[in-house]
Write a protein that holds these residues in place. Structure first.
Motif, PDB file in Angstrom:
ATOM      1  N   TYR A  58       0.864  -1.176   0.000  1.00  0.00           N
ATOM      2  CA  TYR A  58       0.000   0.000   0.000  1.00  0.00           C
ATOM      3  C   TYR A  58       0.900   1.225   0.000  1.00  0.00           C
ATOM      4  O   TYR A  58       2.049   1.177   0.434  1.00  0.00           O
ATOM      5  CB  TYR A  58      -0.935   0.003   1.212  1.00  0.00           C
ATOM      6  CG  TYR A  58      -0.251   0.270   2.529  1.00  0.00           C
ATOM      7  CD1 TYR A  58      -0.174   1.565   3.054  1.00  0.00           C
ATOM      8  CD2 TYR A  58       0.338  -0.763   3.258  1.00  0.00           C
ATOM      9  CE1 TYR A  58       0.470   1.816   4.259  1.00  0.00           C
ATOM     10  CE2 TYR A  58       0.985  -0.520   4.456  1.00  0.00           C
ATOM     11  CZ  TYR A  58       1.038   0.769   4.955  1.00  0.00           C
ATOM     12  OH  TYR A  58       1.691   1.015   6.135  1.00  0.00           O
ATOM     13  N   HIS A  59       0.361   2.329  -0.467  1.00  0.00           N
ATOM     14  CA  HIS A  59       1.138   3.564  -0.515  1.00  0.00           C
ATOM     15  C   HIS A  59       0.884   4.426   0.710  1.00  0.00           C
ATOM     16  O   HIS A  59       1.812   4.857   1.388  1.00  0.00           O
ATOM     17  CB  HIS A  59       0.824   4.349  -1.784  1.00  0.00           C
ATOM     18  CG  HIS A  59       1.627   5.606  -1.930  1.00  0.00           C
ATOM     19  ND1 HIS A  59       1.112   6.851  -1.662  1.00  0.00           N
ATOM     20  CD2 HIS A  59       2.919   5.800  -2.289  1.00  0.00           C
ATOM     21  CE1 HIS A  59       2.050   7.772  -1.862  1.00  0.00           C
ATOM     22  NE2 HIS A  59       3.155   7.151  -2.243  1.00  0.00           N
ATOM     23  N   SER A  60      -0.397   4.684   1.016  1.00  0.00           N
ATOM     24  CA  SER A  60      -0.708   5.569   2.140  1.00  0.00           C
ATOM     25  C   SER A  60      -1.856   5.096   3.014  1.00  0.00           C
ATOM     26  O   SER A  60      -2.002   5.565   4.138  1.00  0.00           O
ATOM     27  CB  SER A  60      -1.028   6.984   1.623  1.00  0.00           C
ATOM     28  OG  SER A  60      -2.066   6.942   0.657  1.00  0.00           O
ATOM     29  N   ASN A  61      -2.664   4.148   2.533  1.00  0.00           N
ATOM     30  CA  ASN A  61      -3.847   3.721   3.291  1.00  0.00           C
ATOM     31  C   ASN A  61      -3.846   2.213   3.492  1.00  0.00           C
ATOM     32  O   ASN A  61      -4.340   1.461   2.636  1.00  0.00           O
ATOM     33  CB  ASN A  61      -5.131   4.148   2.553  1.00  0.00           C
ATOM     34  CG  ASN A  61      -5.255   5.649   2.438  1.00  0.00           C
ATOM     35  OD1 ASN A  61      -5.146   6.373   3.416  1.00  0.00           O
ATOM     36  ND2 ASN A  61      -5.475   6.127   1.207  1.00  0.00           N
ATOM     37  N   PRO A  62      -3.314   1.742   4.616  1.00  0.00           N
ATOM     38  CA  PRO A  62      -3.336   0.299   4.873  1.00  0.00           C
ATOM     39  C   PRO A  62      -4.742  -0.187   5.176  1.00  0.00           C
ATOM     40  O   PRO A  62      -5.621   0.586   5.589  1.00  0.00           O
ATOM     41  CB  PRO A  62      -2.424   0.144   6.090  1.00  0.00           C
ATOM     42  CG  PRO A  62      -2.543   1.462   6.805  1.00  0.00           C
ATOM     43  CD  PRO A  62      -2.688   2.496   5.726  1.00  0.00           C
ATOM     44  N   GLN A  91       4.382  -1.089   3.356  1.00  0.00           N
ATOM     45  CA  GLN A  91       4.272   0.223   2.714  1.00  0.00           C
ATOM     46  C   GLN A  91       5.427   0.401   1.742  1.00  0.00           C
ATOM     47  O   GLN A  91       6.581   0.138   2.065  1.00  0.00           O
ATOM     48  CB  GLN A  91       4.295   1.340   3.753  1.00  0.00           C
ATOM     49  CG  GLN A  91       4.017   2.722   3.176  1.00  0.00           C
ATOM     50  CD  GLN A  91       3.875   3.781   4.252  1.00  0.00           C
ATOM     51  OE1 GLN A  91       4.327   3.602   5.384  1.00  0.00           O
ATOM     52  NE2 GLN A  91       3.229   4.884   3.915  1.00  0.00           N
ATOM     53  N   ASP A 104       6.603   2.556  -2.267  1.00  0.00           N
ATOM     54  CA  ASP A 104       6.303   3.511  -3.326  1.00  0.00           C
ATOM     55  C   ASP A 104       6.777   2.912  -4.646  1.00  0.00           C
ATOM     56  O   ASP A 104       7.976   2.767  -4.869  1.00  0.00           O
ATOM     57  CB  ASP A 104       7.003   4.847  -3.052  1.00  0.00           C
ATOM     58  CG  ASP A 104       6.571   5.942  -4.001  1.00  0.00           C
ATOM     59  OD1 ASP A 104       6.273   5.632  -5.177  1.00  0.00           O
ATOM     60  OD2 ASP A 104       6.534   7.118  -3.591  1.00  0.00           O
TER      61      ASP A 104
END
Length: 241
Positions: A31-35, A46, A48
């Motif tokens: 995930y990038h920002s919302n687990p 997490q 990118d």
């Protein structure tokens, strides 16, 4: 067998987590920002995908046999407005670079890449895999670039699935933060509101669970054909295919 899902907090990613974990696979997701919630049956990482930050740690620690690449900028208008950002995410060059560094570990990682029917220009019906590609929008161009990149950088170890419009129920673990077509139509009808729809576009929509079944079939065929993957999986308690 260990399966890593990029874009795991997205719509298709959540259904893949549920499907594969239910069928005995060891699943992790990026995930990038919302687990997703902590009780989601998959390990969260997490990372990118555009910069590559965090990918080395994920691949080294989880050591996937299969990567299902669902991460994408898929809204056509956003892709048109910023094609560079669209291409940076939709072409998995940073991911493949990390997998290339892991070569020699004894496991040939299979990449299942979720592409799109929009790599074709859509002037007629009944397109096949052998038809010439000619995307007419930025999203389609970025996805075609991804397919060609995988052919060059990860030959013989990838499968591109050209999905059309995906529909289905609400995602199993968390909202995805954007309108879902079926739910939007249901809401409009329930409220009795008038709305406008396109009249010049025909799509072969695909049910989300059908995609999950196909992905699982691909993974099971790969496991059956790969001795090291079978050996690793036999050491995991509860793994069943």
């Amino acid at each position: 067998m260990r399966v890593l899902i990029t874009g795991g907090s997205g719509y298709l990613g959540q259904f893949l987590i549920r499907n594969l974990s239910t069928n005995g696979y060891e699943v992790a997701y990026l995930y990038h920002s919302n687990p997703l919630p902590q009780d989601t049956p998959a390990e969260a990482f997490q990372a990118d995908l555009t910069s590559g930050q965090g990918l080395q740690q994920v691949v080294s620690s989880f050591a996937p046999h299969v990567v299902v690449n669902c991460a994408a900028m898929s809204q056509p208008m956003a892709c048109e407005k910023d094609y560079e950002a669209c291409r940076a995410l939709n072409v998995p060059s940073k991911l493949i670079a990390v997998l290339q560094q892991q070569q020699g570990s004894g496991v040939e990682v299979l990449v299942v890449h979720i592409s799109t029917d929009q790599v074709c220009e859509g002037s007629r019906a009944w397109w096949t895999e052998n038809c010439p590609t000619k995307p007419i929008n930025a999203y389609g161009r970025s996805k075609l670039a991804a397919e060609r990149y995988l052919q060059e950088a990860w030959p013989g170890r990838h499968i591109c699935m050209r999905s059309s419009l995906i529909y289905g129920p609400e995602p199993p673990y968390a909202p995805v933060g954007r309108p879902l077509f079926v739910q939007f139509v249901e809401q409009v009808l329930a409220q009795g509101k008038e709305t406008s729809f396109f009249i010049d576009e025909y799509r072969c929509s695909v049910y989300v669970d059908n995609i999950c079944d196909i992905v699982q079939h691909i993974i099971s065929r790969y496991q059956a054909a790969t001795p090291r993957a079978r050996s690793d999986s036999s050491d995991q308690q509860g793994t069943a295919v």
